[in-house]
Write an enzyme that holds these catalytic residues in place. Structure first.
Site, PDB file in Angstrom:
ATOM      1  N   GLY A 241      -8.119   3.692   3.598  1.00  0.00           N
ATOM      2  CA  GLY A 241      -7.850   2.637   2.633  1.00  0.00           C
ATOM      3  C   GLY A 241      -8.872   2.484   1.533  1.00  0.00           C
ATOM      4  O   GLY A 241      -8.626   1.764   0.564  1.00  0.00           O
TER       5      GLY A 241
ATOM      6  N   ASP B 249      -1.614  -0.791   6.102  1.00  0.00           N
ATOM      7  CA  ASP B 249      -1.837  -0.177   7.421  1.00  0.00           C
ATOM      8  C   ASP B 249      -3.323   0.033   7.699  1.00  0.00           C
ATOM      9  O   ASP B 249      -3.693   0.359   8.821  1.00  0.00           O
ATOM     10  CB  ASP B 249      -1.115   1.170   7.523  1.00  0.00           C
TER      11      ASP B 249
ATOM     12  N   ASP C 235       0.870  -1.165   0.000  1.00  0.00           N
ATOM     13  CA  ASP C 235       0.000   0.000   0.000  1.00  0.00           C
ATOM     14  C   ASP C 235       0.916   1.227   0.000  1.00  0.00           C
ATOM     15  O   ASP C 235       2.119   1.126   0.276  1.00  0.00           O
ATOM     16  CB  ASP C 235      -0.893  -0.034   1.242  1.00  0.00           C
TER      17      ASP C 235
ATOM     18  N   ASP D 229      -0.100   5.063   1.079  1.00  0.00           N
ATOM     19  CA  ASP D 229      -0.299   5.991   2.192  1.00  0.00           C
ATOM     20  C   ASP D 229      -0.256   5.252   3.529  1.00  0.00           C
ATOM     21  O   ASP D 229      -1.063   4.367   3.781  1.00  0.00           O
ATOM     22  CB  ASP D 229      -1.645   6.705   2.048  1.00  0.00           C
TER      23      ASP D 229
ATOM     24  N   ARG E 232     -11.780   7.140  -2.592  1.00  0.00           N
ATOM     25  CA  ARG E 232     -12.201   8.406  -1.984  1.00  0.00           C
ATOM     26  C   ARG E 232     -13.729   8.556  -1.881  1.00  0.00           C
ATOM     27  O   ARG E 232     -14.267   8.891  -0.823  1.00  0.00           O
ATOM     28  CB  ARG E 232     -11.622   9.570  -2.788  1.00  0.00           C
TER      29      ARG E 232
END
Length: 247
Positions: free
Chosen positions: A53, A189, A10, A12, A56
């Site tokens: 995750g 994350d 991933d 970000d 948007r």
């Protein structure tokens, strides 16, 4: 030869600390929105529970649903505003890009060391991110030339790939690398990300705890949780891969 032959990162919160910038952008969007509409105050817990995750517009829709707010979906061409889900999402994009421009982006040092270690060990690597800002973030962080395979929000929209928590984006990245899911590591994350890794039958799902909490990451599908990727090295590629995930 390592059992696990690819690492799917991933972006970000895993490679770059942009998750924190996204968190701030969502707060700048939804804190006044909630206050003006008399809703329960927006908190960081909302980010982890409803937004982190996800693509948007899905994050906007999920947060609004948590407050009982209904807005038309709209389209990606909607001007930034508050009258549709997409308009809110586009407003958030304006906010975060302003933060990127003002503050710049640097990768996590521990993540770069881990990336160096697994690539030196012969693992193929890819970035899998719901963000449509992925190319700009990778370029700003000096990582663009490290990844020949990037499956991001732009690719997902173009190819009609469902976003996280479905495993489809990770599966597409593994396919492009020519590696079966059981031979790939997913590094995430976000709760939606570890759910995606667990659902896709990947060999190992690594959760990076940037604030969600290790137990919650494990409950949602992480096989292994670390506070930072500096805690891992290429030995992770020798973990026993099992169908449906490693123990």
């Amino acid at each position: 030869m390592p059992v696990l032959r690819a690492v799917l990162f991933d972006l970000d919160g895993v490679l770059t600390p942009t998750a924190e910038l996204h968190m701030r952008a969502w707060e700048r969007l939804f804190a006044p929105f909630s206050t003006e509409r008399g809703l329960a105050p927006y908190t960081s817990a909302d980010y982890f529970a409803h937004i982190d995750g996800k693509p948007r517009y899905d994050g906007v829709a999920t947060f609004l649903a948590s407050r009982g707010v209904e807005l038309p979906r709209g389209t990606a061409d909607d001007a930034p505003g508050e009258d549709t889900v997409c308009a809110l999402g586009n407003r958030k994009d304006e906010i975060v890009n302003r933060i990127f421009a003002e503050e710049g982006i640097s990768p996590y040092p521990g993540s770069v060391r881990f990336l160096d270690a697994v690539t030196a060990a012969g693992a193929a690597v890819a970035v899998v991110s719901s963000s449509r800002n992925t190319p700009a973030v990778l370029a700003a962080a000096g990582l663009a030339d490290r990844f020949t395979v990037v499956v991001d929000g732009n690719v997902a929209a173009r190819e009609g790939i469902p976003g996280k928590p479905g495993p489809d984006m990770f599966l597409r990245a593994a396919e492009l690398l020519g590696v079966p899911p059981v031979a790939a590591v997913v590094v995430e994350d976000a709760l939606s990300g570890v759910q995606a890794g667990a659902a896709g039958g990947f060999g190992l799902v690594v959760g990076v705890d940037r604030g969600v909490g290790p137990e919650v990451l494990r409950e949602h599908g992480a096989d292994l949780v670390v506070r930072d990727l500096e805690d891992l090295d290429a030995a992770v590629l020798d973990a026993p891969a099992r169908e449906g995930g490693a123990a």
